[in-house]
Design an enzyme around this catalytic site. Structure first.
Site, short mmCIF file in Angstrom:
data_model
loop_
_atom_site.label_atom_id
_atom_site.label_comp_id
_atom_site.label_asym_id
_atom_site.label_seq_id
_atom_site.Cartn_x
_atom_site.Cartn_y
_atom_site.Cartn_z
N LYS A 1 0.84 -1.18 0.00
CA LYS A 1 0.00 0.00 0.00
C LYS A 1 0.88 1.25 0.00
CE LYS A 1 0.44 2.06 3.28
NZ LYS A 1 1.54 2.74 4.00
N HIS B 1 0.25 -4.55 6.33
CA HIS B 1 0.89 -5.34 7.39
C HIS B 1 0.14 -5.26 8.71
CE1 HIS B 1 2.87 -1.48 8.35
NE2 HIS B 1 3.09 -1.97 9.56
N LYS C 1 -0.82 -8.38 12.20
CA LYS C 1 -0.49 -8.27 13.63
C LYS C 1 -1.36 -9.26 14.40
CE LYS C 1 1.15 -3.54 13.19
NZ LYS C 1 2.46 -3.19 13.66
N GLU D 1 2.88 7.76 16.08
CA GLU D 1 4.28 7.38 15.86
C GLU D 1 5.18 8.48 16.38
OE1 GLU D 1 5.03 5.17 12.04
OE2 GLU D 1 3.57 6.63 11.36
N ASP E 1 -1.15 7.73 3.44
CA ASP E 1 -0.15 6.79 3.96
C ASP E 1 -0.74 5.85 5.02
OD1 ASP E 1 2.52 5.78 4.25
OD2 ASP E 1 2.73 6.96 6.10
N HIS F 1 -4.37 1.35 6.64
CA HIS F 1 -4.33 0.73 7.97
C HIS F 1 -5.56 1.07 8.83
CE1 HIS F 1 -0.33 -0.25 6.84
NE2 HIS F 1 0.26 0.86 7.21
N LYS G 1 2.52 11.61 13.06
CA LYS G 1 3.96 11.40 13.23
C LYS G 1 4.46 12.38 14.29
CE LYS G 1 5.02 9.07 9.06
NZ LYS G 1 5.26 7.66 9.35
C1 BG6 Z 1 3.59 2.21 6.95
C2 BG6 Z 1 3.62 3.70 6.68
O1 BG6 Z 1 2.61 1.59 6.17
O2 BG6 Z 1 3.33 1.98 8.31
C3 BG6 Z 1 4.66 4.38 7.55
O3 BG6 Z 1 3.93 3.91 5.31
C4 BG6 Z 1 4.45 4.03 8.99
O4 BG6 Z 1 4.62 5.79 7.39
C5 BG6 Z 1 4.31 2.51 9.19
O5 BG6 Z 1 5.56 4.51 9.75
C6 BG6 Z 1 3.89 2.18 10.60
O6 BG6 Z 1 3.95 0.79 10.78
P1 BG6 Z 1 4.14 0.18 12.24
O7 BG6 Z 1 3.88 -1.29 12.09
O8 BG6 Z 1 5.54 0.51 12.64
O9 BG6 Z 1 3.13 0.89 13.09
#
Ligand code: BG6
Length: 495
Positions: free
Chosen positions: A147, A177, A181, A215, A234, A239, A338
């Protein structure tokens, strides 16, 4: 479990995603014996000879950095590295380099072939064409794409159409991803195997839902991608909306990929579309300025980007509604940002208050039940209930937490979403991957929001790095008497 012999080919093999996420996941698969060097290979595309020559030490360095402490074994790495090969390839152009790749793969035509696109979507089409010209797409071939697919509905349809010229929908694995989880899997297990929850899982009992991913990192090395995308494309389009689907969907009639996808799609179709006016009233976009994150001073977005101006959002908060019987009038709050105060990802299902207060006020304040599903930093589930303080003779009510934390009991367990999803690809199980209809429907809901922001004279709200986002995001919830359950506060309440 042993999987069929397979060749995993990563386009963009020396890139960030490959080094930080995919290769550590494949290393784990090898270390558990699900794939081995005799029956599998990992081919990593590199841009030139120099990149190819430096690849092995780079992989070793990144494995040491990204595996858990004590997980890296020199002996295992030496075995694992035998199955890795660098292939110099101009992905977008067809030349003799592709024949060398074909020659390698055709040595074992019966193996499962997994082509992983860790490259920009703009070259997916050319890459598919080259695979087809070399006759590398067999019935046993699977294509994995990351994605975000596209930039908006139109570009997503164009990319999906292009891939469909070469691959059937069954061969396409669109990865998110977050769906790999373990707690996300556990959420489905909890919802669909416990009468207790399923009976209460609707507008009659649930007050609102919060889905929040914060994040601490900033742009990392992705400034040009990120500035063209922003948090909505993003994180939210994929997600956050996928998590929302899993919370809100009806029980699928069986656990097949199609039944699950159909239910998720219905949720996306029921998301209330937003007009420009709705966007202004129900969303907050933000951009970070300098501030302290975990005791370290960090620059603001524009300084990090090296540009004097940009309206790209690094933070989004949204009040969404799902217009169906189950969820009528229940707000779903989505938030991501972020450079926030903590790294956390959690879903909070806030139940309603009891209908009548029986105990006198002196017994203490009542808190409505809530289910807290935490995906990060650790994976856990907690149910907050009211109970009597057993240490007091008189009735004193207090919130207690029922810990459904499986990680506490399985200390050796290491969750790795990419490992799980890669094994699903090799094993041909598409349940945790996204159908093209979901991608396109998700864009359909996001497009008007992005469009309204771009056409609004309002600039993104600024927020300090290390905070929980702009004030407007707190106000969005306060308008309906709600507030964000920030990780630290939940932890405080539980001690
Ligand atoms: C990604 C985004 O899909 O997921 C990133 O492109 C982001 O910007 C990341 O940092 C976060 O993944 P996780 O598993 O670390 O929360």
């Amino acid at each position: 479990m042993n999987y069929q012999a397979s060749d995993i080919i990563i386009f963009g093999g020396a890139g960030d995603l490959s080094l930080r996420k995919l290769l550590p996941a494949i290393y784990r698969i090898y270390s558990e014996g699900s794939l081995n060097a005799d029956s599998s290979s990992v081919l990593l595309s590199c841009r030139d000879d120099e990149e190819a020559a430096g690849l092995m030490p780079e992989i070793e360095k990144h494995l040491k950095l990204n595996l858990a402490p004590g997980e890296f074994s020199q002996t295992l790495w030496e075995q694992f590295s035998q199955s890795i090969q660098a292939v110099v390839l101009n992905i977008a152009e067809h030349n003799e380099q592709w024949s060398l790749l074909a020659e390698h793969l055709n040595r074992n035509p019966d193996r499962v072939r997994v082509f992983y696109m860790a490259i920009p979507p703009a070259i997916y089409g050319a890459c598919c064409e080259n695979l087809s010209t070399e006759g590398l797409i067999s019935a046993n071939t699977r294509l994995v794409v990351e994605k975000p697919i596209g930039y908006d509905t139109e570009s997503a349809i164009a990319i999906n159409n292009k891939m469909a010229e070469f691959f059937s929908e069954e061969q396409l694995y669109r990865i998110d991803h977050y769906l790999g989880k373990e707690t996300v899997q556990n959420l489905l297990a909890l919802r669909f195997n416990n009468l207790l929850f399923e009976q209460l899982w609707d507008a009659k009992s649930i007050d609102h839902v919060q889905i929040s991913i914060s994040e601490m990192v900033g742009l990392e090395k992705r400034a040009s991608f990120y500035d063209g995308a922003g948090a909505m494309r993003d994180m939210v389009q994929n997600h956050l909306l996928q998590l929302l689907c899993l919370i809100a969907m009806e029980p699928p009639h069986k656990l097949s990929a199609n039944s699950i996808r159909q239910e998720k799609l219905k949720v996306l179709e029921s998301l209330r579309p937003m007009s420009r006016g709705d966007v202004l009233a129900n969303t907050v976009r933000g951009q970070y300025v300098a501030g302290e994150v975990a005791g370290e001073l960090k620059s603001g977005y524009l300084e990090e980007l090296g540009k004097p101006s940009s309206t790209t959002e690094t933070f989004v908060a949204i009040r969404a509604h799902i217009d169906n019987w189950r969820w009528s009038k229940v707000p779903f709050y989505l938030r991501t940002g972020k450079r926030m105060n903590k790294r956390s990802a959690e879903i909070v299902v806030q139940f309603k208050d009891v209908s009548h207060r029986l105990y006198p006020g002196e017994a203490g304040a009542l808190q409505a039940n809530k289910l807290v599903i935490r995906l990060q930093p650790d994976e856990s589930m907690q149910l907050v209930l009211m109970a009597k303080n057993l240490q007091k003779l008189e009735t004193e009510l207090q919130p207690v937490t029922l810990n459904l934390n499986f990680a506490d009991e399985h200390k050796e367990f290491r969750s790795d979403a990419y490992k799980r999803l890669l094994l699903d690809v090799v094993g041909g199980n598409p349940s945790l991957f996204i159908h093209r209809d979901e991608v396109e429907q998700a864009w359909n809901w996001c497009d008007p929001i992005i469009d309204a922001w771009q056409n609004s004279p309002r600039q993104p709200h600024l927020y300090r790095s290390g905070s929980w986002g702009p004030e407007g995001s707190d106000q969005l919830l306060a308008e309906q008497g709600h507030q964000w359950f920030n990780l630290a506060e939940i932890d405080k309440a539980n001690t």
